[in-house]
Design a protein around this motif. Structure first.
Motif, PDB file in Angstrom:
ATOM      1  N   ARG A  97       0.835  -1.200   0.000  1.00  0.00           N
ATOM      2  CA  ARG A  97       0.000   0.000   0.000  1.00  0.00           C
ATOM      3  C   ARG A  97       0.864   1.242   0.000  1.00  0.00           C
ATOM      4  N   PHE A  98       1.905   1.220   0.835  1.00  0.00           N
ATOM      5  CA  PHE A  98       2.775   2.382   0.912  1.00  0.00           C
ATOM      6  C   PHE A  98       3.447   2.642  -0.425  1.00  0.00           C
ATOM      7  N   GLN A  99       4.025   1.598  -1.023  1.00  0.00           N
ATOM      8  CA  GLN A  99       4.732   1.768  -2.288  1.00  0.00           C
ATOM      9  C   GLN A  99       3.827   2.306  -3.381  1.00  0.00           C
ATOM     10  N   ASN A 100       2.601   1.785  -3.424  1.00  0.00           N
ATOM     11  CA  ASN A 100       1.640   2.238  -4.426  1.00  0.00           C
ATOM     12  C   ASN A 100       1.356   3.717  -4.277  1.00  0.00           C
ATOM     13  N   ALA A 101       0.952   4.083  -3.047  1.00  0.00           N
ATOM     14  CA  ALA A 101       0.570   5.466  -2.785  1.00  0.00           C
ATOM     15  C   ALA A 101       1.779   6.387  -2.974  1.00  0.00           C
ATOM     16  N   TYR A 102       2.912   5.941  -2.497  1.00  0.00           N
ATOM     17  CA  TYR A 102       4.123   6.739  -2.552  1.00  0.00           C
ATOM     18  C   TYR A 102       4.562   6.995  -3.988  1.00  0.00           C
ATOM     19  N   SER A 103       4.538   5.960  -4.826  1.00  0.00           N
ATOM     20  CA  SER A 103       4.969   6.191  -6.211  1.00  0.00           C
ATOM     21  C   SER A 103       3.979   7.078  -6.951  1.00  0.00           C
ATOM     22  N   THR A 104       2.684   6.992  -6.594  1.00  0.00           N
ATOM     23  CA  THR A 104       1.694   7.882  -7.215  1.00  0.00           C
ATOM     24  C   THR A 104       2.006   9.335  -6.875  1.00  0.00           C
ATOM     25  N   ILE A 105       2.279   9.575  -5.602  1.00  0.00           N
ATOM     26  CA  ILE A 105       2.600  10.931  -5.152  1.00  0.00           C
ATOM     27  C   ILE A 105       3.830  11.455  -5.883  1.00  0.00           C
ATOM     28  N   ILE A 106       4.858  10.630  -5.948  1.00  0.00           N
ATOM     29  CA  ILE A 106       6.107  11.057  -6.589  1.00  0.00           C
ATOM     30  C   ILE A 106       5.873  11.415  -8.041  1.00  0.00           C
ATOM     31  N   ARG A 107       5.157  10.552  -8.756  1.00  0.00           N
ATOM     32  CA  ARG A 107       4.922  10.820 -10.175  1.00  0.00           C
ATOM     33  C   ARG A 107       4.107  12.077 -10.354  1.00  0.00           C
ATOM     34  N   ALA A 108       3.181  12.306  -9.410  1.00  0.00           N
ATOM     35  CA  ALA A 108       2.325  13.482  -9.552  1.00  0.00           C
ATOM     36  C   ALA A 108       3.098  14.769  -9.286  1.00  0.00           C
ATOM     37  N   TYR A 109       3.941  14.751  -8.267  1.00  0.00           N
ATOM     38  CA  TYR A 109       4.537  16.011  -7.844  1.00  0.00           C
ATOM     39  C   TYR A 109       5.937  16.293  -8.352  1.00  0.00           C
ATOM     40  N   MET A 110       6.647  15.278  -8.823  1.00  0.00           N
ATOM     41  CA  MET A 110       8.004  15.619  -9.261  1.00  0.00           C
ATOM     42  C   MET A 110       7.977  16.004 -10.726  1.00  0.00           C
TER      43      MET A 110
END
Lengths: 127, 118
Positions: A97-110
């Motif tokens: 769950r963490f990896q999923n949510a975390y990679s989504t955030i990264i792709r969205a904001y970086m």
């Protein structure tokens, strides 16, 4: 230091990135929760983090799964979370769950990273 | 101690982690306004850093995060077949206005369109 659960942490992290658009840096740290650290945490919080008992009781075993501590800082605000190994084999555990949510955030904001400079390559092709 | 080549950085990081798994920590800082991503892996004895401003490194960075976290937890890679439901709650999606909802299904199958443009 705010201690959150895994998904709440990723939501807050997204907010940090949102705020950092104009100024400031967001830094994220990851490290393993070792046995001494787990003992300290259980004393401070009066509760042992999940998955911690196995680590503390079996210091010599190689296959023991450690919880992972993740912290994020934006200016003066600090948040943290602990990602644990889930023993229920079928359901997605904290880590997934963490990896999923975390990679989504990264792709969205970086998004302010530079894209590949193709103009020079286009010129080469036309020659 | 900045390494400029991703392959080198990845190898150095994995070696450092194998050498001292209890002490190694991984920090990354992102200056959104400058578009700079800095990665640092340290065990309080040695220090390895990587700096980038390229979007192409983003995917590798996400992959490295995954790998490092697995190592830290001492866990094996999960089966690709296990169904991981879309764990990001609706609140998060609404809070990220920039993310196009179309983009998530496109990322799981490897699209060849981007790669042919070389």
């Amino acid at each position: 230091m705010k201690d959150l659960d895994v998904l709440a942490f990723t939501v807050e992290l997204g907010e940090f990135y949102e705020k950092s658009k104009t100024a400031g840096t967001v830094s994220v740290t990851m490290k393993r929760m070792t046995a001494p650290r787990l003992v300290m945490t259980s004393k401070v919080k009066k509760v042992m983090p999940k998955g911690g008992e196995l680590v503390v009781e079996n210091p010599t075993r190689d296959d023991v799964k450690y919880p992972c501590l993740v912290r994020a800082v934006y200016r003066k605000q600090k948040i943290s979370t602990i990602v644990q190994y889930n023993f229920i084999l079928v359901s997605p555990d904290d880590f997934d769950r963490f990896q999923n949510a975390y990679s989504t955030i990264i792709r969205a904001y970086m998004d302010s990273l530079k894209k590949k400079d193709r103009s020079k390559k286009a010129k080469k092709v036309s020659k | 101690m900045y390494i400029t080549n991703w392959e080198e950085f990845q190898k150095a990081v994995e070696d450092l982690y194998i050498a001292s798994p209890e002490l190694t920590r991984y920090v990354h800082t992102f200056h959104r306004s400058d578009g700079d991503l800095v990665l640092k892996v340290t065990d309080d004895r040695t220090n390895i850093k990587y700096k980038t401003n390229q979007m192409t490194d983003l995917k590798k960075f996400i992959n490295l995060n995954n790998v490092l976290m697995l190592k830290m937890m001492n866990k094996e890679m999960a089966d690709e077949d296990t169904v991981i439901p879309d764990a990001v709650p609706v609140a998060v999606k609404s809070a990220i206005p920039e993310v196009k909802t179309v983009s998530s299904p496109k990322q799981t199958p490897k699209s060849k369109k981007g790669k042919k443009r070389r």
